[in-house]
Scaffold this motif. Structure first.
Motif, PDB file in Angstrom:
ATOM      1  N   ASP A  11      -2.966  -1.787   8.073  1.00 21.93           N
ATOM      2  CA  ASP A  11      -1.546  -1.724   7.733  1.00 21.93           C
ATOM      3  C   ASP A  11      -1.184  -2.561   6.514  1.00 21.93           C
ATOM      4  N   HIS A  12      -2.123  -3.353   6.034  1.00 26.07           N
ATOM      5  CA  HIS A  12      -1.828  -4.102   4.807  1.00 26.07           C
ATOM      6  C   HIS A  12      -2.262  -3.262   3.626  1.00 26.07           C
ATOM      7  N   LEU A  13      -1.282  -2.594   3.064  1.00 23.88           N
ATOM      8  CA  LEU A  13      -1.557  -1.595   2.049  1.00 23.88           C
ATOM      9  C   LEU A  13      -2.365  -2.167   0.899  1.00 23.88           C
ATOM     10  N   LEU A  14      -2.014  -3.371   0.523  1.00 26.00           N
ATOM     11  CA  LEU A  14      -2.698  -3.987  -0.608  1.00 26.00           C
ATOM     12  C   LEU A  14      -4.177  -4.129  -0.293  1.00 26.00           C
ATOM     13  N   PHE A  15      -4.437  -4.557   0.919  1.00 24.54           N
ATOM     14  CA  PHE A  15      -5.819  -4.742   1.335  1.00 24.54           C
ATOM     15  C   PHE A  15      -6.553  -3.412   1.428  1.00 24.54           C
ATOM     16  N   GLN A  17      -5.923  -0.580   0.076  1.00 28.78           N
ATOM     17  CA  GLN A  17      -6.120   0.061  -1.228  1.00 28.78           C
ATOM     18  C   GLN A  17      -7.229  -0.629  -2.001  1.00 28.78           C
TER      19      GLN A  17
ATOM     20  N   LEU B  85       0.826 -14.791  -2.196  1.00 31.45           N
ATOM     21  CA  LEU B  85       0.428 -13.502  -1.616  1.00 31.45           C
ATOM     22  C   LEU B  85      -0.126 -13.787  -0.239  1.00 31.45           C
ATOM     23  N   MET B  87       0.078 -12.992   4.324  1.00 32.78           N
ATOM     24  CA  MET B  87       0.467 -12.123   5.423  1.00 32.78           C
ATOM     25  C   MET B  87       1.607 -12.743   6.215  1.00 32.78           C
ATOM     26  N   LEU B 107       4.088 -10.032   0.343  1.00 31.51           N
ATOM     27  CA  LEU B 107       3.342  -9.834   1.583  1.00 31.51           C
ATOM     28  C   LEU B 107       2.160  -8.914   1.302  1.00 31.51           C
ATOM     29  N   LYS B 108       1.129  -9.060   2.122  1.00 35.12           N
ATOM     30  CA  LYS B 108      -0.081  -8.297   1.841  1.00 35.12           C
ATOM     31  C   LYS B 108       0.038  -6.808   2.182  1.00 35.12           C
ATOM     32  N   ASP B 109       1.172  -6.406   2.713  1.00 35.28           N
ATOM     33  CA  ASP B 109       1.283  -4.982   3.026  1.00 35.28           C
ATOM     34  C   ASP B 109       2.032  -4.197   1.955  1.00 35.28           C
ATOM     35  N   ILE B 110       2.169  -4.788   0.784  1.00 37.40           N
ATOM     36  CA  ILE B 110       2.850  -4.073  -0.299  1.00 37.40           C
ATOM     37  C   ILE B 110       1.922  -3.069  -0.962  1.00 37.40           C
ATOM     38  N   HIS B 111       2.511  -2.195  -1.737  1.00 35.83           N
ATOM     39  CA  HIS B 111       1.717  -1.227  -2.482  1.00 35.83           C
ATOM     40  C   HIS B 111       1.139  -1.894  -3.727  1.00 35.83           C
ATOM     41  N   LEU B 115       2.382  -5.022  -6.674  1.00 35.32           N
ATOM     42  CA  LEU B 115       1.646  -6.211  -7.126  1.00 35.32           C
ATOM     43  C   LEU B 115       1.555  -6.210  -8.645  1.00 35.32           C
TER      44      LEU B 115
END
Lengths: 214, 214
Positions: A11-15, A17, B85, B87, B107-111, B115
């Motif tokens: 669920d952590h999109l940044l991760f 991706q 950056l 969680m 937050l780490k769940d961004i696109h 970033l």
DNA sequence: ATAAAAAAGGGGAAATATCCCCTTAAAAGT
DNA sequence: ACTTTTAAGGGGATATTTCCCCTTTTTTAT
């Protein structure tokens, strides 16, 4: 050469991706999809013909978590291998995930090369267990009482959660549409099951077991 | 065209490496180093001539955490911008990080695109605050009591910890060599300070604030 | 030096929590 | 069909918690 198809669930999109980029660089692998929770995996697997050989699965996710999704895959598509990838190094979580059918359990602080190696192993021999995980399993054998083995019923759980608020039992009873006396039965049942002597004990148990999250 | 130099600091190697790949693909940026805790940043900055313009900093890290490292940078190399950056979306953490000098908090769940945009903004105008963070700041203004600011006296703390056990107040009194009546004063004082109505409230506070660890 | 605040203790009452033992109706297992 | 289990509820007693208002002594500030 056929690439191994992988689905990333996190669920952590940044991760996810970033992970996508990383794995796509490994020549053996092809990332079929990047999903953000367990429900998405169930949907994907139910509606696509081309299925992944490996699912790289996070655990803490909204809607449907990694444990539930892994269990579903084991029950419905046992040929798909799940490799857990989580930050959570807690014994209970690891055990639950492995019992649900994960073929390995990696922590997010590993080196990318380990991930690559683990994915290859899972594909080749069907599993990859690190020393870390093995030790955890050994530890959990040593302790006789595996707390999470206590299974609470739906209504008990509901009651337990309400105990972790400042409500009185009378208020809890109203909230649950029960008589205060019935609520007392729940209390006493939980006191026994959870080896608590007071309501504080119930609260401590619920928080320890993450039945309530603060 | 000069690229913007960035240092990534995160103890989850898999994440930081993946992030490295991601950011290296953004044409505006160059990843100068990938470090794994705050102390490494201090060492790096102290021993290199070529310094980063932006540090992308995680918070929870071993040895020296992101808050301490950010504070150190603010005090010693204020020209280096820190973009947090993490969680962790907890108000307290965000506040601490911003007070330590972070120029933004993601937050780490961004696109990934967010970033990229945030990094560009931090470089161009010096900061990047999301709606999320702004709302958190507004919230913390609304509540007069900023939880961690409540300072408890030694004895109150001792009492609070004992409240998080199954002892009765009478037992707590004996343990603290006080009369039960004095212990009642402590209880009432804490009820007021911590805005609790019952002992459960005290327990929840103590656990939330990590005064007791489960 | 003196006023204010903090620490320790108390009386008394009402509300809650805890304990133990018991009943009835529905559901589940055999 | 029959036993067992579970869910729901109750009586009655005791212990604990919670509340509000009060005193004395010691510390801390000004």
């Amino acid at each position: 050469m056929n690439k191994i198809d992988i689905i990333i669930v996190d669920d952590h999109l940044l991760f996810s991706q970033a992970l996508n980029g990383l794995i796509s660089n490994f020549k053996e692998f092809n990332v079929l999809a990047v999903l953000s929770n367990g429900k998405d995996v169930v949907d994907y697997v139910s509606n696509h013909n081309k299925l992944p050989q490996i699912v790289l699965m996070d655990i803490q996710m909204p809607i449907m978590n990694g444990i539930e999704a892994t269990q579903w895959l084991k029950d419905n598509r046992p040929e798909i291998k799940v490799l857990a990838l989580s930050m959570e190094a807690e014994e209970n979580t690891i055990l639950k995930m492995l019992r649900a059918g994960a073929k390995g359990y990696l922590l997010k602080d590993i080196h990318p090369r380990i991930l690559q190696h683990a994915l290859k192993e899972v594909h080749k021999v069907g599993f990859y267990y690190t020393e870390n995980i093995t030790n955890t399993l050994l530890n959990s054998i040593d302790k006789p009482e595996q707390s999470s083995a206590i299974k609470l019923k739906e209504r008990e759980l509901e009651f337990l959660k309400l105990c972790c608020s400042e409500m009185t039992y009378k208020q809890i009873a109203e909230h649950m549409f029960l008589s205060p006396k019935t609520v007392e039965n729940y209390r006493e049942a939980l006191f026994e099951k959870l080896e608590a002597k007071t309501r504080i004990g119930l609260v401590l148990y619920a928080i320890k077991e993450k039945i309530v999250i603060l």
